[in-house]
Write a protein that holds these residues in place. Structure first.
Motif, PDB file in Angstrom:
ATOM      1  N   LEU A  85       9.993   1.997  -2.688  1.00 24.90           N
ATOM      2  CA  LEU A  85       9.327   1.021  -1.830  1.00 24.90           C
ATOM      3  C   LEU A  85       9.241   1.515  -0.394  1.00 24.90           C
ATOM      4  CD1 LEU A  85      10.871  -2.277  -3.230  1.00 24.90           C
ATOM      5  CD2 LEU A  85       8.530  -1.451  -3.526  1.00 24.90           C
ATOM      6  N   GLY A  86      10.288   2.165   0.088  1.00 28.27           N
ATOM      7  CA  GLY A  86      10.270   2.716   1.443  1.00 28.27           C
ATOM      8  C   GLY A  86       9.186   3.765   1.621  1.00 28.27           C
ATOM      9  N   ALA A  87       9.039   4.632   0.615  1.00 29.87           N
ATOM     10  CA  ALA A  87       8.006   5.673   0.685  1.00 29.87           C
ATOM     11  C   ALA A  87       6.607   5.058   0.666  1.00 29.87           C
ATOM     12  CB  ALA A  87       8.172   6.655  -0.463  1.00 29.87           C
ATOM     13  N   LEU A  88       6.395   4.067  -0.181  1.00 28.22           N
ATOM     14  CA  LEU A  88       5.086   3.403  -0.247  1.00 28.22           C
ATOM     15  C   LEU A  88       4.759   2.712   1.077  1.00 28.22           C
ATOM     16  CD1 LEU A  88       5.266   1.918  -3.855  1.00 28.22           C
ATOM     17  CD2 LEU A  88       3.845   3.828  -3.071  1.00 28.22           C
ATOM     18  N   ARG A  89       5.763   2.083   1.685  1.00 26.17           N
ATOM     19  CA  ARG A  89       5.550   1.431   2.990  1.00 26.17           C
ATOM     20  C   ARG A  89       5.270   2.467   4.074  1.00 26.17           C
ATOM     21  NH1 ARG A  89      10.433  -2.094   1.411  1.00 26.17           N
ATOM     22  NH2 ARG A  89       9.398  -3.934   0.572  1.00 26.17           N
ATOM     23  N   ALA A  90       6.015   3.566   4.059  1.00 30.33           N
ATOM     24  CA  ALA A  90       5.844   4.611   5.078  1.00 30.33           C
ATOM     25  C   ALA A  90       4.438   5.204   5.041  1.00 30.33           C
ATOM     26  CB  ALA A  90       6.889   5.707   4.885  1.00 30.33           C
ATOM     27  N   HIS A  91       3.832   5.266   3.855  1.00 26.74           N
ATOM     28  CA  HIS A  91       2.496   5.820   3.702  1.00 26.74           C
ATOM     29  C   HIS A  91       1.421   4.767   3.856  1.00 26.74           C
ATOM     30  CE1 HIS A  91       3.602   9.915   2.707  1.00 26.74           C
ATOM     31  NE2 HIS A  91       4.582   9.413   2.004  1.00 26.74           N
ATOM     32  N   GLY A  92       1.830   3.508   4.112  1.00 29.41           N
ATOM     33  CA  GLY A  92       0.867   2.452   4.318  1.00 29.41           C
ATOM     34  C   GLY A  92       0.213   1.940   3.052  1.00 29.41           C
ATOM     35  N   LEU A  93       0.785   2.264   1.900  1.00 29.61           N
ATOM     36  CA  LEU A  93       0.183   1.845   0.640  1.00 29.61           C
ATOM     37  C   LEU A  93       0.535   0.409   0.275  1.00 29.61           C
ATOM     38  CD1 LEU A  93       0.679   5.130  -1.355  1.00 29.61           C
ATOM     39  CD2 LEU A  93      -1.399   4.306  -0.232  1.00 29.61           C
ATOM     40  N   ILE A  94       1.645  -0.102   0.788  1.00 24.89           N
ATOM     41  CA  ILE A  94       2.001  -1.505   0.648  1.00 24.89           C
ATOM     42  C   ILE A  94       2.457  -2.023   1.997  1.00 24.89           C
ATOM     43  CG2 ILE A  94       2.584  -1.355  -1.817  1.00 24.89           C
ATOM     44  CD1 ILE A  94       5.547  -1.397  -1.024  1.00 24.89           C
ATOM     45  N   ALA A  95       2.361  -3.308   2.186  1.00 19.52           N
ATOM     46  CA  ALA A  95       2.763  -3.912   3.458  1.00 19.52           C
ATOM     47  C   ALA A  95       4.278  -3.899   3.617  1.00 19.52           C
ATOM     48  CB  ALA A  95       2.249  -5.347   3.535  1.00 19.52           C
ATOM     49  N   ALA A  96       4.713  -3.889   4.839  1.00 17.70           N
ATOM     50  CA  ALA A  96       6.152  -3.896   5.124  1.00 17.70           C
ATOM     51  C   ALA A  96       6.738  -5.273   4.966  1.00 17.70           C
ATOM     52  CB  ALA A  96       6.391  -3.390   6.534  1.00 17.70           C
TER      53      ALA A  96
END
Length: 96
Positions: A85-96
Motif C-alpha cells: 500500500l505504501g508503494a502504491l501511494r508513493a507512486h500516486g496509484l491510490i490515494a493516501a
C-alpha cells in the motif's frame, strides 16, 4: 498531413513538428508524441496509462485502509500489505 495547424487572425498557419513534440489531443482524450517521422499515441491518457493500446493503470482509486487487528500469525502478512500500500501511494496509484 502530419503538420501542426493553428488558427490565427491571418488564417491557418502550419508548422512542421519536431521530434519530441508532445500535444494533448482534446477530442481523443490523450497526448500524442512526434517521434521525428510521425505522430504516435503517448502512454498517458485521460483514463489512465496505456501500453500497446491497452490500459494497464486506470485512474486513481479511493484510499485503502491499512491492515489492523488479527492474530500474531498474520503479522508478516500485515507488514507486506502495508509495504504494498505504501508503494502504491508513493507512486500516486491510490490515494493516501
Amino acid at each position: 498531413a502530419g503538420a501542426l495547424a493553428c488558427w490565427t487572425e491571418g488564417g491557418w498557419r502550419f508548422a512542421d513538428p519536431r521530434a519530441g513534440l508532445s500535444l494533448w489531443i482534446a477530442d481523443r482524450g490523450h497526448a500524442m508524441l512526434h517521434d521525428g517521422t510521425g505522430w504516435r499515441d503517448c502512454g498517458v491518457g485521460g483514463d489512465g496509462f496505456h501500453v500497446g493500446g491497452a490500459r494497464v493503470v486506470g485512474v486513481r482509486a479511493a484510499a485503502i485502509a491499512d491492515p489492523s487487528g488479527g492474530a500474531t500469525v498474520d503479522a508478516e502478512a500485515r507488514s507486506a500489505l502495508t509495504a504494498i500500500l505504501g508503494a502504491l501511494r508513493a507512486h500516486g496509484l491510490i490515494a493516501a
